[in-house]
Design a protein around this motif. Sequence first.
Motif, PDB file in Angstrom:
ATOM      1  N   LEU A   1       0.949  -1.142   0.060  1.00  0.00           N
ATOM      2  CA  LEU A   1       0.060  -0.035  -0.012  1.00  0.00           C
ATOM      3  C   LEU A   1       0.948   1.219  -0.058  1.00  0.00           C
ATOM      4  CD1 LEU A   1      -2.786   1.395   0.290  1.00  0.00           C
ATOM      5  CD2 LEU A   1      -2.689   1.149   2.696  1.00  0.00           C
ATOM      6  N   ARG A   2       0.830   2.017  -0.955  1.00  0.00           N
ATOM      7  CA  ARG A   2       1.612   3.202  -1.240  1.00  0.00           C
ATOM      8  C   ARG A   2       0.807   4.692  -0.996  1.00  0.00           C
ATOM      9  NH1 ARG A   2       3.512  -0.389  -5.225  1.00  0.00           N
ATOM     10  NH2 ARG A   2       5.855  -0.870  -5.073  1.00  0.00           N
ATOM     11  N   ARG A   3       1.491   5.641  -0.862  1.00  0.00           N
ATOM     12  CA  ARG A   3       0.839   7.161  -1.178  1.00  0.00           C
ATOM     13  C   ARG A   3       1.885   7.917  -1.771  1.00  0.00           C
ATOM     14  NH1 ARG A   3       1.683  11.313   2.687  1.00  0.00           N
ATOM     15  NH2 ARG A   3       3.085  10.732   4.343  1.00  0.00           N
ATOM     16  N   ARG A   4       1.463   8.835  -2.197  1.00  0.00           N
ATOM     17  CA  ARG A   4       2.370  10.064  -2.642  1.00  0.00           C
ATOM     18  C   ARG A   4       2.104  11.344  -1.767  1.00  0.00           C
ATOM     19  NH1 ARG A   4       2.158  12.039  -8.714  1.00  0.00           N
ATOM     20  NH2 ARG A   4       3.457   9.865  -9.162  1.00  0.00           N
ATOM     21  N   ASP A   5       3.225  11.805  -1.178  1.00  0.00           N
ATOM     22  CA  ASP A   5       3.217  12.980  -0.263  1.00  0.00           C
ATOM     23  C   ASP A   5       3.200  14.258  -1.152  1.00  0.00           C
ATOM     24  OD1 ASP A   5       5.868  13.667  -1.096  1.00  0.00           O
ATOM     25  OD2 ASP A   5       6.481  12.760   0.717  1.00  0.00           O
TER      26      ASP A   5
ATOM     27  N   GLY B   1      -5.928  -6.257   2.690  1.00  0.00           N
ATOM     28  CA  GLY B   1      -6.953  -5.091   2.516  1.00  0.00           C
ATOM     29  C   GLY B   1      -6.968  -3.834   3.533  1.00  0.00           C
ATOM     30  N   ILE B   2      -7.852  -2.993   3.299  1.00  0.00           N
ATOM     31  CA  ILE B   2      -7.885  -1.594   4.107  1.00  0.00           C
ATOM     32  C   ILE B   2      -9.319  -1.613   4.453  1.00  0.00           C
ATOM     33  CG2 ILE B   2      -5.777  -0.729   3.157  1.00  0.00           C
ATOM     34  CD1 ILE B   2      -7.791   1.070   1.485  1.00  0.00           C
ATOM     35  N   VAL B   3      -9.626  -0.974   5.411  1.00  0.00           N
ATOM     36  CA  VAL B   3     -10.772  -0.578   5.889  1.00  0.00           C
ATOM     37  C   VAL B   3     -10.539   1.100   6.152  1.00  0.00           C
ATOM     38  CG1 VAL B   3     -12.660  -0.514   7.805  1.00  0.00           C
ATOM     39  CG2 VAL B   3     -11.610  -2.564   7.185  1.00  0.00           C
ATOM     40  N   VAL B   4     -11.468   1.553   5.219  1.00  0.00           N
ATOM     41  CA  VAL B   4     -11.252   3.391   5.236  1.00  0.00           C
ATOM     42  C   VAL B   4     -12.257   3.846   6.391  1.00  0.00           C
ATOM     43  CG1 VAL B   4     -11.177   5.422   4.056  1.00  0.00           C
ATOM     44  CG2 VAL B   4     -11.055   3.311   2.870  1.00  0.00           C
ATOM     45  N   VAL B   5     -11.699   4.182   7.549  1.00  0.00           N
ATOM     46  CA  VAL B   5     -12.630   4.808   8.537  1.00  0.00           C
ATOM     47  C   VAL B   5     -13.030   6.399   8.213  1.00  0.00           C
ATOM     48  CG1 VAL B   5     -12.972   4.921  11.021  1.00  0.00           C
ATOM     49  CG2 VAL B   5     -11.486   3.035   9.980  1.00  0.00           C
ATOM     50  N   SER B   6     -14.183   6.712   8.462  1.00  0.00           N
ATOM     51  CA  SER B   6     -14.494   8.189   8.561  1.00  0.00           C
ATOM     52  C   SER B   6     -15.702   8.600   9.528  1.00  0.00           C
ATOM     53  CB  SER B   6     -14.861   8.363   7.019  1.00  0.00           C
ATOM     54  OG  SER B   6     -15.368   9.811   6.858  1.00  0.00           O
ATOM     55  N   SER B   7     -16.124   9.758   9.633  1.00  0.00           N
ATOM     56  CA  SER B   7     -17.205   9.889  10.518  1.00  0.00           C
ATOM     57  C   SER B   7     -18.138  10.937   9.759  1.00  0.00           C
ATOM     58  CB  SER B   7     -16.534  10.581  11.606  1.00  0.00           C
ATOM     59  OG  SER B   7     -15.552  11.667  11.425  1.00  0.00           O
ATOM     60  N   PRO B   8     -19.147  11.108  10.278  1.00  0.00           N
ATOM     61  CA  PRO B   8     -20.287  12.109   9.734  1.00  0.00           C
ATOM     62  C   PRO B   8     -19.486  13.585  10.148  1.00  0.00           C
ATOM     63  CG  PRO B   8     -21.198  10.888  11.773  1.00  0.00           C
ATOM     64  CD  PRO B   8     -19.901  10.290  11.393  1.00  0.00           C
TER      65      PRO B   8
ATOM     66  N   TYR C   1      -8.477   6.491  -1.266  1.00  0.00           N
ATOM     67  CA  TYR C   1      -7.986   5.363  -0.647  1.00  0.00           C
ATOM     68  C   TYR C   1      -8.458   3.947  -1.520  1.00  0.00           C
ATOM     69  CZ  TYR C   1      -6.063   6.854   3.799  1.00  0.00           C
ATOM     70  OH  TYR C   1      -5.091   7.477   4.875  1.00  0.00           O
ATOM     71  N   ILE C   2      -9.727   4.085  -2.130  1.00  0.00           N
ATOM     72  CA  ILE C   2     -10.111   3.246  -3.005  1.00  0.00           C
ATOM     73  C   ILE C   2      -9.396   2.950  -4.014  1.00  0.00           C
ATOM     74  CG2 ILE C   2     -11.963   2.358  -4.280  1.00  0.00           C
ATOM     75  CD1 ILE C   2     -14.011   3.581  -2.152  1.00  0.00           C
ATOM     76  N   VAL C   3      -8.935   4.118  -4.792  1.00  0.00           N
ATOM     77  CA  VAL C   3      -8.013   3.978  -5.772  1.00  0.00           C
ATOM     78  C   VAL C   3      -6.920   3.384  -5.831  1.00  0.00           C
ATOM     79  CG1 VAL C   3      -6.662   5.327  -7.581  1.00  0.00           C
ATOM     80  CG2 VAL C   3      -9.209   5.817  -7.084  1.00  0.00           C
ATOM     81  N   ALA C   4      -6.223   3.786  -4.541  1.00  0.00           N
ATOM     82  CA  ALA C   4      -4.948   3.083  -4.190  1.00  0.00           C
ATOM     83  C   ALA C   4      -4.988   1.530  -3.713  1.00  0.00           C
ATOM     84  CB  ALA C   4      -4.384   3.747  -2.777  1.00  0.00           C
ATOM     85  N   ALA C   5      -6.099   1.174  -3.145  1.00  0.00           N
ATOM     86  CA  ALA C   5      -6.170  -0.164  -2.846  1.00  0.00           C
ATOM     87  C   ALA C   5      -6.683  -1.092  -4.197  1.00  0.00           C
ATOM     88  CB  ALA C   5      -7.414  -0.444  -1.819  1.00  0.00           C
ATOM     89  N   ASN C   6      -7.433  -0.561  -5.016  1.00  0.00           N
ATOM     90  CA  ASN C   6      -7.551  -1.305  -6.116  1.00  0.00           C
ATOM     91  C   ASN C   6      -6.569  -1.242  -6.945  1.00  0.00           C
ATOM     92  OD1 ASN C   6     -10.246  -1.350  -5.574  1.00  0.00           O
ATOM     93  ND2 ASN C   6     -11.117   0.298  -6.576  1.00  0.00           N
ATOM     94  N   ALA C   7      -5.576  -0.400  -7.099  1.00  0.00           N
ATOM     95  CA  ALA C   7      -4.352  -0.439  -8.123  1.00  0.00           C
ATOM     96  C   ALA C   7      -3.380  -1.479  -7.361  1.00  0.00           C
ATOM     97  CB  ALA C   7      -3.589   0.822  -7.929  1.00  0.00           C
ATOM     98  N   ALA C   8      -3.403  -1.856  -6.106  1.00  0.00           N
ATOM     99  CA  ALA C   8      -2.567  -2.314  -5.309  1.00  0.00           C
ATOM    100  C   ALA C   8      -3.033  -4.013  -5.052  1.00  0.00           C
ATOM    101  CB  ALA C   8      -2.257  -1.718  -3.893  1.00  0.00           C
TER     102      ALA C   8
END
Length: 310
Positions: A76-80, A94-101, A114-121
Motif C-alpha cells: 500500500l503506497r501513497r504520494r506525499d 486489504g484496508i478499512v477506510v474509517v470516516s465520520s459524519p 484510498y479506494i483507488v490506491a487499494a484497487n491499484a494494489a
Amino acid sequence: MSLKGRQQKAKHTRIKGKPGRVIGTVGRRVLVRDSQGERVCYLSGQRAVIGDLVRWEDAPGSGGKLLGVEKRQTVLRRRDLQGKERILAANLRGIVVVSSPRSPDFDSMLIDRYIVAANAAGLDVHICINKIDLGQMDCVTPYLREREALGYKVFSVSAKSAETLVEFERFLQTNSGQESGPLALVGLSGVGKTSLLAALLPGQDVGPIGELSSYWDQGQHTTTGSRLFELEGGGELVDSPGIRTFSPSGLEPGEVSTYFPGFSELQCQFRDCMHQKGQKGCVAEERLSENTLRGYRRLIEFLEKQSTPY
C-alpha cells in the motif's frame, strides 16, 4: 565473473538471519515477532514497514538488527505533497477506510482516493463510518449507497456502542489474518481508528493516539508508527497513523479511471476518454454523481501537477 553475473547471483542470494514479521514500527526501529516472541530491532539498510516478512539477528544491547526484507506480496503506497512515494504497509489483505459524519467532517473524496490506491494494489477495500452517535448521517448516506451499489462493503458503527460493532467484528474475524494477511484501518486523524480498536480489544492496551508506549523506551511524544493487533476469535488489524491528506502513488492520470469507483463500468465513445467536462462522447456526467466526478477530476489534476517538471 562479470558485473552483470555478480548482480544476478546477488539477486538470488537468500537473506541470512532468523525469520520474523514486523508487527510494529516507530521511526527507524521495528517490533519483530517470531515463534520465540517479540523484540525491537533497529534497521540496517533497507527500510521495513508493518507487515513485512524480515530476517534479523541478535545485536547485544539493542535487541536485534534487521538484515533484510523478504519479497512483498502486496504494497500500500501513497504520494506525499513533494511527490515522493511512501510505503505504508506490506502483505495486507486489504484496508478499512474509517470516516465520520463530523468531527472531523465527512470527506468522500479522501475515501475514494484510498479506494483507488487499494484497487491499484490489488487489495480488498471496505468502508467504516464511525461516530454514528453524533448523528448528521444525511450527508453520508447517498455516498454510501453509491459505493454499496458498486460492491463495496459498508459498516456504520460507534466505538461507544458494542451493539453496533457486532457485525463489523464478525466480518473482521473472518476476512483477515492467517495466510490472507491483515486489514489496515486507515483514514483522517480523529475519526476514531484507535477508539475502534480499543472497543474491539477491551483486554488490550492499544495505546493513546500520538503517544509512544514505554515498550519502546523513548518517552512520550508524537508517533508516526503502526501496530498490528490480533483480534479475539481470529483476524488481524493494523492501526495506522492518522493523516491530513492522501493521494495514491504510482499512477499516471490516464490510469485513474481503471481504479476509481464507478468509472470502469462507463462505456464512452472513445476508449481513451479522460472524462473531462465537455469531452466528446463522454457519458460520465450522465451516469455518475457530481461528487464522484469532482473527486475524480481533482485527483487527475493533482497527478498532472505532480508529473509536471519544474
